[in-house]
Design an enzyme around this catalytic site. Structure first.
Site, PDB file in Angstrom:
ATOM      1  N   CYS A 135      -2.318   0.735   0.050  1.00 21.93           N
ATOM      2  CA  CYS A 135      -2.697   2.137  -0.199  1.00 21.93           C
ATOM      3  C   CYS A 135      -3.329   2.808   1.027  1.00 21.93           C
ATOM      4  O   CYS A 135      -2.625   3.153   1.954  1.00 21.93           O
ATOM      5  CB  CYS A 135      -3.581   2.245  -1.436  1.00 21.93           C
ATOM      6  N   HIS A 246      -0.581  -0.398  -5.710  1.00 22.16           N
ATOM      7  CA  HIS A 246      -1.734  -1.301  -5.881  1.00 22.16           C
ATOM      8  C   HIS A 246      -1.422  -2.553  -6.690  1.00 22.16           C
ATOM      9  O   HIS A 246      -1.774  -2.627  -7.861  1.00 22.16           O
ATOM     10  CB  HIS A 246      -2.860  -0.550  -6.589  1.00 22.16           C
ATOM     11  N   GLU A 248      -2.934  -5.381  -6.689  1.00 16.72           N
ATOM     12  CA  GLU A 248      -4.147  -6.110  -7.113  1.00 16.72           C
ATOM     13  C   GLU A 248      -4.766  -5.569  -8.398  1.00 16.72           C
ATOM     14  O   GLU A 248      -5.569  -6.238  -9.035  1.00 16.72           O
ATOM     15  CB  GLU A 248      -5.186  -6.109  -5.981  1.00 16.72           C
TER      16      GLU A 248
END
Ligand SMILES: *[C@@H]1O[C@H](CO)[C@@H](O)[C@H](O)[C@H]1NC(C)=O
Ligand SMILES: *[C@@H]1O[C@H](CO)[C@@H](O)[C@H](O)[C@H]1NC(C)=O
Ligand SMILES: *[C@@H]1O[C@H](CO)[C@@H](O)[C@H](O)[C@H]1NC(C)=O
Ligand SMILES: *[C@@H]1O[C@H](CO)[C@@H](O)[C@H](O)[C@H]1NC(C)=O
Ligand SMILES: *[C@@H]1O[C@H](CO)[C@@H](O)[C@H](O)[C@H]1NC(C)=O
Ligand SMILES: *[C@@H]1O[C@H](CO)[C@@H](O)[C@H](O)[C@H]1NC(C)=O
Length: 320
Positions: A135, A246, A248
């Site tokens: 990001c 993203h 994670e």
């Protein structure tokens, strides 16, 4: 007595033999790799994101690396350039996390430039030193490689989307070890979370010689206003990998105001990406001068703090 071997059909012993040859070959390669990789994760100024501490790292970035067999060394915002260089010579790769820092005027931007320059130099000298950027980290790499701010506003603050693969994407290093069915699911199901105000349009990217000659576009996405932006890249000649989305968050973040894909497949995508990157770090043999120095550098010296009731992160590490 009938043994297992006797019960197998005639061709089976040959099959077993050829399978074990390839397993042994793989073992020979991995036995030569670094099986104790340590990956640096950049901390950034707390600003308005976390109301305490001078700098933080969301724990989800630490967990995703740990899930794939790496340990983490936080990278403080407070070191001198010489201290960053010394740390980089002791670790096996770096993750640039997402966040709210400025890509032009912030400690995050300054430290990223040091790490980026170090990464190019190390790899040019034949030392495999990988970088993974997520990001804000993705945007920072785009600015560093192009040498200018070619980011553009995108309408993408809270979207779960499938990825639009380029031909290069389907044959990329990043995705080549993904199971076929997972790669197919990525193309049609909303398995990736996009939460960003800025992006790089496909048009601006492909018109930029520096970006074009440095990275391959692996995936793109289209925002709510029909701007097609770049969502995954890998460097052509360097072990540098970046996602605008993203991974994670799928396994580790739960803030219900965010449209985070928690599907089993989204969690698998996170793991396969982390596994890919940690394997890149296993090709690096940097190390600390001894285990005392290593111990002092690791994230275990910090305790994550619950921030799920005041931020989009369940837990953060306060670093400085
Ligand atoms: C990184 O390298 C570029 C190009 O050589 C240079 O302009 C820049 O000042 C360097 N930045 C840092 C922080 O070393
Ligand atoms: C390309 O980048 C410029 C800034 O350099 C920006 O003004 C413009 O809107 C961008 N174009 C597209 C199509 O995103
Ligand atoms: C996918 O990428 C192709 C090539 O860049 C583009 O023509 C197409 O519009 C994209 N589709 C979506 C849904 O973004
Ligand atoms: C570990 O390395 C540091 C820095 O090189 C040194 O100062 C220290 O004495 C070493 N400790 C041990 C136990 O070898
Ligand atoms: C958030 O949770 C922590 C830990 O349970 C608690 O100490 C704190 O008061 C909470 N803050 C708010 C604003 O609810
Ligand atoms: C979710 O994130 C927002 C900020 O994005 C924050 O204000 C809120 O407290 C977080 N937690 C919950 C439970 O909504």
């Amino acid at each position: 007595m009938v043994t297992g071997m006797d019960a197998l059909p005639m061709a089976a012993p040959l099959l077993v033999l050829s399978v074990s040859v390839s397993v042994l070959r793989e073992h020979c390669v991995s036995a030569r790799l670094n099986q104790r990789p340590i990956i640096g994760v950049l901390a950034q100024e707390s600003n308005n994101v976390i109301p305490f501490g001078k700098s933080y790292i969301p724990a989800s970035y630490v967990k995703i690396l740990e899930s794939a067999g790496a340990r983490v060394a936080p990278i403080s915002t407070k070191l001198t350039e010489a201290e960053y260089t010394e740390l980089l010579h002791s670790i096996n790769g770096v993750l640039f996390p997402g966040g709210g820092s400025s890509v032009l005027n912030s400690r995050f931007a300054e430290i990223s430039a040091i790490i980026y320059n170090f990464t190019l130099k190390a790899n040019d000298k034949g030392v495999h030193f990988p970088v993974w950027a997520i990001c804000l980290g993705f945007q920072e790499l785009i600015v560093l490689t192009s040498g200018e701010n070619i980011l553009t506003r995108t309408n993408t603050i809270n979207l779960a989307l499938p990825l639009n693969f380029t031909k290069a994407g389907l044959h990329s290093r990043t995705f080549k070890n993904f199971p076929k069915n997972l790669l197919q699911a990525l193309q049609i199901r909303p398995l990736t979370g996009h939460y960003h105000y800025w992006g790089v349009s496909v048009k601006n990217f492909t018109n930029n010689k520096k970006l074009n000659s440095f990275y391959r576009i692996l995936t793109t996405n289209t925002d709510n206003q029909r701007v097609e932006y770049v969502s995954t890249v890998e460097a052509i000649k360097y072990p540098i990998y970046a996602v605008q989305w993203h991974p994670e968050r799928s396994p580790y973040e739960w803030n219900a105001t965010l449209n985070i894909p928690h599907f089993s497949e989204a969690v698998k995508v996170a793991w396969y990406l982390a596994d890919f990157f940690v394997n890149e770090a296993r090709w690096n043999f940097n190390h600390f001068s001894n285990t005392t120095e290593e111990g002092k550098a690791l994230i275990y010296n910090y305790t994550p703090m619950f921030t799920g009731n005041i931020s989009r992160f369940e837990q953060v590490y306060l670093i400085d």
